[in-house]
Write a protein that holds these residues in place. Structure first.
Motif, PDB file in Angstrom:
ATOM      1  N   MET A   1      23.923 -21.938  47.895  1.00 13.44           N
ATOM      2  CA  MET A   1      24.608 -20.946  47.063  1.00 13.44           C
ATOM      3  C   MET A   1      23.710 -19.736  46.768  1.00 13.44           C
ATOM      4  O   MET A   1      24.125 -18.595  46.853  1.00 13.44           O
ATOM      5  CB  MET A   1      25.055 -21.603  45.755  1.00 13.44           C
ATOM      6  CG  MET A   1      25.834 -20.690  44.816  1.00 13.44           C
ATOM      7  SD  MET A   1      27.289 -19.963  45.564  1.00 13.44           S
ATOM      8  CE  MET A   1      28.321 -21.394  45.728  1.00 13.44           C
ATOM      9  N   LEU A   4      23.420 -17.636  49.824  1.00 10.89           N
ATOM     10  CA  LEU A   4      24.625 -16.825  50.048  1.00 10.89           C
ATOM     11  C   LEU A   4      24.625 -15.610  49.120  1.00 10.89           C
ATOM     12  O   LEU A   4      24.893 -14.480  49.543  1.00 10.89           O
ATOM     13  CB  LEU A   4      25.878 -17.669  49.794  1.00 10.89           C
ATOM     14  CG  LEU A   4      27.195 -16.910  49.873  1.00 10.89           C
ATOM     15  CD1 LEU A   4      27.515 -16.510  51.314  1.00 10.89           C
ATOM     16  CD2 LEU A   4      28.340 -17.741  49.316  1.00 10.89           C
ATOM     17  N   THR A   5      24.286 -15.858  47.868  1.00 17.22           N
ATOM     18  CA  THR A   5      24.252 -14.763  46.898  1.00 17.22           C
ATOM     19  C   THR A   5      23.252 -13.698  47.334  1.00 17.22           C
ATOM     20  O   THR A   5      23.535 -12.497  47.284  1.00 17.22           O
ATOM     21  CB  THR A   5      23.848 -15.304  45.512  1.00 17.22           C
ATOM     22  OG1 THR A   5      24.674 -16.408  45.217  1.00 17.22           O
ATOM     23  CG2 THR A   5      23.994 -14.239  44.447  1.00 17.22           C
ATOM     24  N   LEU A   8      24.538 -11.743  50.368  1.00 20.94           N
ATOM     25  CA  LEU A   8      25.595 -10.804  49.995  1.00 20.94           C
ATOM     26  C   LEU A   8      25.030  -9.619  49.217  1.00 20.94           C
ATOM     27  O   LEU A   8      25.426  -8.475  49.427  1.00 20.94           O
ATOM     28  CB  LEU A   8      26.652 -11.525  49.160  1.00 20.94           C
ATOM     29  CG  LEU A   8      27.544 -12.494  49.936  1.00 20.94           C
ATOM     30  CD1 LEU A   8      28.426 -13.295  48.994  1.00 20.94           C
ATOM     31  CD2 LEU A   8      28.417 -11.756  50.935  1.00 20.94           C
ATOM     32  N   LEU A  11      23.179  -7.390  51.595  1.00 18.58           N
ATOM     33  CA  LEU A  11      24.165  -6.693  52.433  1.00 18.58           C
ATOM     34  C   LEU A  11      24.780  -5.519  51.678  1.00 18.58           C
ATOM     35  O   LEU A  11      24.870  -4.403  52.189  1.00 18.58           O
ATOM     36  CB  LEU A  11      25.248  -7.683  52.865  1.00 18.58           C
ATOM     37  CG  LEU A  11      26.287  -7.169  53.858  1.00 18.58           C
ATOM     38  CD1 LEU A  11      25.636  -6.848  55.190  1.00 18.58           C
ATOM     39  CD2 LEU A  11      27.375  -8.207  54.061  1.00 18.58           C
ATOM     40  N   LEU A  12      25.175  -5.788  50.445  1.00 15.96           N
ATOM     41  CA  LEU A  12      25.829  -4.748  49.644  1.00 15.96           C
ATOM     42  C   LEU A  12      24.876  -3.596  49.358  1.00 15.96           C
ATOM     43  O   LEU A  12      25.217  -2.429  49.543  1.00 15.96           O
ATOM     44  CB  LEU A  12      26.344  -5.351  48.336  1.00 15.96           C
ATOM     45  CG  LEU A  12      27.093  -4.376  47.421  1.00 15.96           C
ATOM     46  CD1 LEU A  12      28.375  -3.899  48.087  1.00 15.96           C
ATOM     47  CD2 LEU A  12      27.407  -5.014  46.093  1.00 15.96           C
ATOM     48  N   LEU A  15      24.209  -1.645  52.512  1.00 16.27           N
ATOM     49  CA  LEU A  15      25.353  -0.819  52.894  1.00 16.27           C
ATOM     50  C   LEU A  15      25.438   0.431  52.034  1.00 16.27           C
ATOM     51  O   LEU A  15      25.652   1.541  52.516  1.00 16.27           O
ATOM     52  CB  LEU A  15      26.649  -1.629  52.760  1.00 16.27           C
ATOM     53  CG  LEU A  15      26.913  -2.674  53.836  1.00 16.27           C
ATOM     54  CD1 LEU A  15      28.083  -3.558  53.445  1.00 16.27           C
ATOM     55  CD2 LEU A  15      27.197  -2.000  55.166  1.00 16.27           C
TER      56      LEU A  15
ATOM     57  N   TRP B 408      31.107 -23.991  44.543  1.00 18.78           N
ATOM     58  CA  TRP B 408      31.371 -23.106  45.684  1.00 18.78           C
ATOM     59  C   TRP B 408      32.602 -22.244  45.445  1.00 18.78           C
ATOM     60  O   TRP B 408      32.591 -21.039  45.679  1.00 18.78           O
ATOM     61  CB  TRP B 408      31.553 -23.925  46.971  1.00 18.78           C
ATOM     62  CG  TRP B 408      30.253 -24.189  47.656  1.00 18.78           C
ATOM     63  CD1 TRP B 408      29.495 -25.316  47.567  1.00 18.78           C
ATOM     64  CD2 TRP B 408      29.551 -23.293  48.518  1.00 18.78           C
ATOM     65  NE1 TRP B 408      28.361 -25.179  48.317  1.00 18.78           N
ATOM     66  CE2 TRP B 408      28.364 -23.956  48.924  1.00 18.78           C
ATOM     67  CE3 TRP B 408      29.799 -22.010  48.998  1.00 18.78           C
ATOM     68  CZ2 TRP B 408      27.440 -23.368  49.766  1.00 18.78           C
ATOM     69  CZ3 TRP B 408      28.878 -21.428  49.848  1.00 18.78           C
ATOM     70  CH2 TRP B 408      27.708 -22.098  50.226  1.00 18.78           C
ATOM     71  N   TRP B 411      31.917 -19.698  42.374  1.00 22.75           N
ATOM     72  CA  TRP B 411      31.027 -18.577  42.699  1.00 22.75           C
ATOM     73  C   TRP B 411      31.616 -17.695  43.793  1.00 22.75           C
ATOM     74  O   TRP B 411      31.387 -16.481  43.815  1.00 22.75           O
ATOM     75  CB  TRP B 411      29.640 -19.083  43.079  1.00 22.75           C
ATOM     76  CG  TRP B 411      28.870 -19.598  41.889  1.00 22.75           C
ATOM     77  CD1 TRP B 411      28.400 -20.857  41.694  1.00 22.75           C
ATOM     78  CD2 TRP B 411      28.530 -18.861  40.702  1.00 22.75           C
ATOM     79  NE1 TRP B 411      27.777 -20.959  40.467  1.00 22.75           N
ATOM     80  CE2 TRP B 411      27.835 -19.747  39.838  1.00 22.75           C
ATOM     81  CE3 TRP B 411      28.742 -17.546  40.283  1.00 22.75           C
ATOM     82  CZ2 TRP B 411      27.363 -19.348  38.588  1.00 22.75           C
ATOM     83  CZ3 TRP B 411      28.261 -17.155  39.038  1.00 22.75           C
ATOM     84  CH2 TRP B 411      27.579 -18.058  38.206  1.00 22.75           C
ATOM     85  N   ILE B 415      31.804 -13.905  42.903  1.00 24.40           N
ATOM     86  CA  ILE B 415      30.983 -12.970  43.690  1.00 24.40           C
ATOM     87  C   ILE B 415      31.863 -12.131  44.619  1.00 24.40           C
ATOM     88  O   ILE B 415      31.719 -10.908  44.705  1.00 24.40           O
ATOM     89  CB  ILE B 415      29.917 -13.744  44.503  1.00 24.40           C
ATOM     90  CG1 ILE B 415      28.923 -14.397  43.552  1.00 24.40           C
ATOM     91  CG2 ILE B 415      29.195 -12.821  45.473  1.00 24.40           C
ATOM     92  CD1 ILE B 415      27.971 -15.378  44.213  1.00 24.40           C
ATOM     93  N   ILE B 419      32.182  -8.120  44.145  1.00 21.61           N
ATOM     94  CA  ILE B 419      31.749  -7.199  45.213  1.00 21.61           C
ATOM     95  C   ILE B 419      32.883  -6.233  45.534  1.00 21.61           C
ATOM     96  O   ILE B 419      32.693  -5.020  45.622  1.00 21.61           O
ATOM     97  CB  ILE B 419      31.346  -7.988  46.483  1.00 21.61           C
ATOM     98  CG1 ILE B 419      30.005  -8.690  46.268  1.00 21.61           C
ATOM     99  CG2 ILE B 419      31.269  -7.073  47.700  1.00 21.61           C
ATOM    100  CD1 ILE B 419      29.610  -9.612  47.412  1.00 21.61           C
ATOM    101  N   ALA B 445      30.895   1.939  54.068  1.00 27.02           N
ATOM    102  CA  ALA B 445      30.160   0.886  53.363  1.00 27.02           C
ATOM    103  C   ALA B 445      31.031   0.236  52.284  1.00 27.02           C
ATOM    104  O   ALA B 445      31.086  -0.990  52.172  1.00 27.02           O
ATOM    105  CB  ALA B 445      28.898   1.468  52.743  1.00 27.02           C
ATOM    106  N   LEU B 448      33.880  -1.825  53.787  1.00 26.75           N
ATOM    107  CA  LEU B 448      33.385  -3.086  54.345  1.00 26.75           C
ATOM    108  C   LEU B 448      33.130  -4.082  53.213  1.00 26.75           C
ATOM    109  O   LEU B 448      33.490  -5.270  53.308  1.00 26.75           O
ATOM    110  CB  LEU B 448      32.098  -2.833  55.146  1.00 26.75           C
ATOM    111  CG  LEU B 448      31.487  -4.050  55.831  1.00 26.75           C
ATOM    112  CD1 LEU B 448      32.472  -4.662  56.825  1.00 26.75           C
ATOM    113  CD2 LEU B 448      30.183  -3.689  56.550  1.00 26.75           C
ATOM    114  N   ALA B 449      32.511  -3.588  52.147  1.00 26.10           N
ATOM    115  CA  ALA B 449      32.250  -4.463  50.996  1.00 26.10           C
ATOM    116  C   ALA B 449      33.554  -4.960  50.377  1.00 26.10           C
ATOM    117  O   ALA B 449      33.664  -6.126  49.975  1.00 26.10           O
ATOM    118  CB  ALA B 449      31.413  -3.711  49.957  1.00 26.10           C
TER     119      ALA B 449
END
Lengths: 303, 510
Positions: A1, A4-5, A8, A11-12, A15, B408, B411, B415, B419, B445, B448-449
């Motif tokens: 987890m 993954l956080t 991400l 990535l953000l 970007l 899972w 979150w 998340i 985002i 950008a 995509l997000a």
């Protein structure tokens, strides 16, 4: 987890960090296709009579013939005008801006109305990355390849000054709309449906769009039925033979709004989504607004 | 046949089944109509969907279609709110049954026939059934208003030392707040219905964001603007009140918070209605919005405190450090998530709104209308999305999602949605930091997000629904137990409270 956080988040951030603005690359089409698809000096006649206006097709009667340019004013035409106007003293250069006199609007005390008083107002900024017209201290020149593209970065004041200089006018809202759709209430100048081969709008493709998704302007009259490399266009003229009334650049019109200083811009632009390309959709902005997506065309009484 | 009947009974008579189906229903609508918008168009998926499904997309009718789409989804969400209320709050059984039944039939009629009319040719019988469905949803609200009437003696809190907000006379403030919101929704729905009837008959549907700069708006146009704003706001406002039962919200913060919600509910509603007659409606709305947002803030403070206390208790820390306490906040995403989303809302929705109001003349009215329209459309989509995620996180807990899957799922929704909503907010505000000429990287950008975030959220919710679909095929699935369990009951000093523990609810018979 956690992984993954982290992924991400990285990535953000990546970007967004890469995307705080960058000068777009010039599309290949700019150097490949420089000619206007339609004569930018040509006028189209719009005969007197009723037409269906707006989304809900209100019957409006324009009881006079008028003419409207078949294409938006091009960079070459506007640069020529600027040279003549500077010589004639109707415009000045001040603080890296082309400016001109405007007598002011009637002020009607609207809630969000800003009073446009008599004075000198910006016609076009100079020296910005997005400028297609340059000033060398004496003459105005156009960036190579963009001569026959519609003029952009021009304010409403700059558009009106051009029309006034030659004794023409900006079309009224109704004049613009009728020239674009004729009398049958169609949603697009050429008919009922839109494809990527009809107009320059968001992600419509073609040689003037880069792989990153940036769309540049196309030469006026580009969508005239010609094929450019492997990109075929449809002849996207209106019932009166007018081009570029959907997409490419949105166009200032001359009608003043009661109790609002905004001016309308019709026809959508290269960055507009498909549904905003419908004829009755218009944008509006303060008359000092300029943009790489905004131009204009002119109208006159029928000869 | 018996197997089908028992599953039908679960899905359409039990509160949990009804909510599960309503969420699945919204997901089906979303899946079917998603190909028509956003990047799906430029990817060519819209055209494929049109060929396969046969949508009738007349260009001049787009605004009308969207209005019906919004209403179709909104009615399902309103139904979920009704189910939550009838599940959590004490009321006579016949009111509960009738409210649930009426709203269930209503939202199905409104959504199915509304979308049929909007997207598959204009059969006026369908339009009539759409209106009939909307009317049934309204009628369900009237039943709720009667059922919740807080001045009934049996609903009064008799113990003056009760930790739940009440007046000296025993009036239950939480119930009163909810009742006020229900009444406000009914009035606001009527306002929209009046204006909608006018535009519906004239076939001149419009989107409010398109009229924002019109110096003159008709009375009906103003009514539509007031209606759409207040309905979404009231749905959002109802959640902190309803979820107070889930968090077992009580104490001084509860007492003050519910009073503020009553005040805020009345004021913000009157403010939104007054848009039809006064240019100062926003000022009134600010007072109401501030008060009701304080209620949400109090719930967040209380909820976070409880999460930390539960964690400290479970871990048996004698003198917990700040870090140990802080960790407690994030232990359970399903309990943390709704509270966090109420905070995040301030960055992506109310903060944007306040900034826009303060800087309207200096910034936003200097931008072209199209930029202002993007902000308007973006921020209410975000609010709708946040409401949806709060409901989904709550419901996953109610249905007993446990263990690693719980983490899972929780979150992923938090998340993923944050985002997406954060990226929407950046996209809306891009003109503050980039020009039209240089904006493409920002657009690429943020989109995509948005796609990644929404995709992650949708995948999580989709997996959750598949899990429950599989369960429905089991002879002794979880659904067989849930059909007997209702959400909870209204707290009174003598009642046993719903446990604040993760994923557990005590069985109650109503």
């Amino acid at each position: 987890m956690k992984r993954l956080t982290l992924v991400l988040a990285v990535l953000l951030i990546g970007l967004l960090a890469s995307g705080c603005g960058a000068v777009p690359e010039t599309p290949k089409g700019v150097s490949l296709y420089t000619e206007a698809g339609v004569d930018p000096d040509a006028w189209a006649l719009v005969p007197a009579g009723e037409f269906l206006s707006g989304q809900y097709e209100e019957v409006v009667n324009l009881d006079y013939d008028y003419e409207i340019k078949k294409t938006p004013v091009t960079n070459a035409q506007y640069a020529q005008y600027l040279t003549e106007a500077l010589a004639a003293g109707t415009i000045i250069i001040e603080d890296s801006e082309i400016k001109g006199y405007y007598p002011g609007d009637p002020y009607n005390g609207g809630k969000h109305e800003v009073e446009i008083t008599e004075g000198y107002y910006i016609h076009m900024p100079l020296g910005l990355e997005e400028n297609r017209i340059f000033f060398d201290g004496q003459n105005f020149t156009v960036k190579a390849g963009y001569e026959n593209h519609p003029v952009t970065m021009v304010t409403w004041f700059g558009a009106k000054a051009y029309a006034d200089f030659y004794g023409w006018r900006l079309p009224s809202d109704h004049e613009w709309e009728k020239a674009a759709r004729g009398t049958d209430g169609r949603p697009f100048p050429w008919g009922d449906e839109i494809t990527y081969n009809h107009a320059n709008f968001y992600k419509s493709g073609g040689p003037f769009q880069t792989s990153s998704g940036y769309s540049d302007t196309t030469p006026v009259g580009f969508y005239n039925g010609s094929t450019y490399g492997d990109f075929k266009t449809y002849d996207a003229k209106s019932p009166y033979g007018v081009y570029d009334m959907a997409g490419n650049v949105q166009e200032w019109t001359g009608t003043l709004w009661y109790q609002l200083h905004d001016r309308k811009m019709w026809g959508a632009n290269k960055q507009s989504f498909e549904n905003y390309v419908r004829i009755w959709k218009y944008d509006s902005a303060t008359p000092t607004y300029y943009s790489p997506n905004t131009g204009f065309r002119v109208a006159r009484d029928a000869e | 046949m018996q197997a089908l009947k028992s599953r039908f009974k679960y899905l359409f008579t039990s509160t949990k089944g009804l909510i599960l189906w309503a969420i699945a229903f919204v997901m089906i609508i979303t899946a079917l109509w998603m190909p028509l918008s956003g990047p799906m168009i430029s990817w060519g998926i819209r055209d494929i969907a049109v060929d396969i499904i046969g949508y009738d997309l007349v260009h001049s009718e787009r605004e009308g279609r969207l209005v019906m789409l919004y209403h179709s989804i909104a009615m399902a969400v309103v139904a979920i709110v009704v189910y939550m209320i009838t599940g959590y709050f004490k009321m006579e059984e016949h009111y509960r049954v009738w409210a649930n039944a009426t709203v269930t039939v209503g939202y199905h009629l409104a959504a199915i026939f509304g979308m049929w009319f909007a997207y598959f040719g204009h059969n006026w019988t369908h339009h009539a059934l759409y209106l009939f469905g909307l009317s049934l949803v309204f009628f369900a609200g009237m039943i709720l208003a009667v059922a919740l009437w807080p001045w009934q003696d049996k609903y009064k809190i008799k113990d003056p030392k009760s930790p739940y907000g009440h007046t000296k006379s025993g009036l239950d403030l939480e119930r009163t707040a909810l009742w006020v919101l229900v009444i406000a929704m009914l009035g606001s729905a009527a306002l929209g219905a009046w204006a909608g009837a006018y535009f519906g008959n004239g076939f001149e549907a419009f989107l409010a964001e398109d009229t924002i700069r019109h110096p003159y708006k008709t009375l009906q146009q103003k009514a539509v603007i007031g209606h759409l704003h207040i309905m979404l706001a009231l749905i959002a406002m109802s959640l902190p009140v309803i979820l107070s039962r889930w968090y077992d919200f009580k104490g001084i913060l509860h007492n003050i918070g519910m009073r503020l919600m009553i005040f805020g509910g009345v004021v913000i509603t009157l403010g939104a209605w007054s848009v039809t007659v006064t240019p100062h409606a926003h000022t009134i709305i600010y007072f109401g919005a501030t008060a009701s947002m304080m209620t949400a803030l109090f719930l967040v403070i209380y909820g976070f405190d409880q999460l930390i206390k539960n964690h400290v208790k479970e871990e048996q820390y004698e003198k917990p450090t700040f870090g140990q306490k802080f960790k407690g906040l994030f232990k359970d995403p399903l309990k943390f998530g709704p509270l966090w989303q109420m905070i995040y809302f301030n960055f992506t929705m109310s903060g944007v709104g306040i900034f826009m109001a303060v800087k309207l003349s200096d910034i936003f009215r200097v931008w072209p209308h199209s930029e202002e329209r993007i902000v308007l459309v973006g921020h209410w989509h975000v609010l709708s999305g946040i409401v949806a995620t709060i409901i989904i996180l709550w419901f996953a807990d109610v249905l007993g999602l446990r263990g690693k899957v719980r983490k899972w799922f929780g979150w992923s929704v938090i998340i993923g949605s944050d985002i997406a909503f954060g990226a929407v907010t950046i996209y809306e505000m891009k003109r503050l930091f980039t020009s039209e000429y240089m904006e493409q990287p920002v657009i690429n950008a943020t989109w995509l997000a948005i796609d990644i975030g929404l995709g992650l959220t949708m995948l999580a919710v989709g997996a959750f629904l598949v899990w429950r679909l599989v369960d429905l095929f089991k002879h002794q699935g979880m659904w067989t137990r849930e059909v007997k369990h209702e959400l909870g009951f209204e707290p009174t000093p003598t009642d046993e409270m719903i446990s604040g523990e993760t994923g557990t609810e005590q069985e109650v018979s109503q």
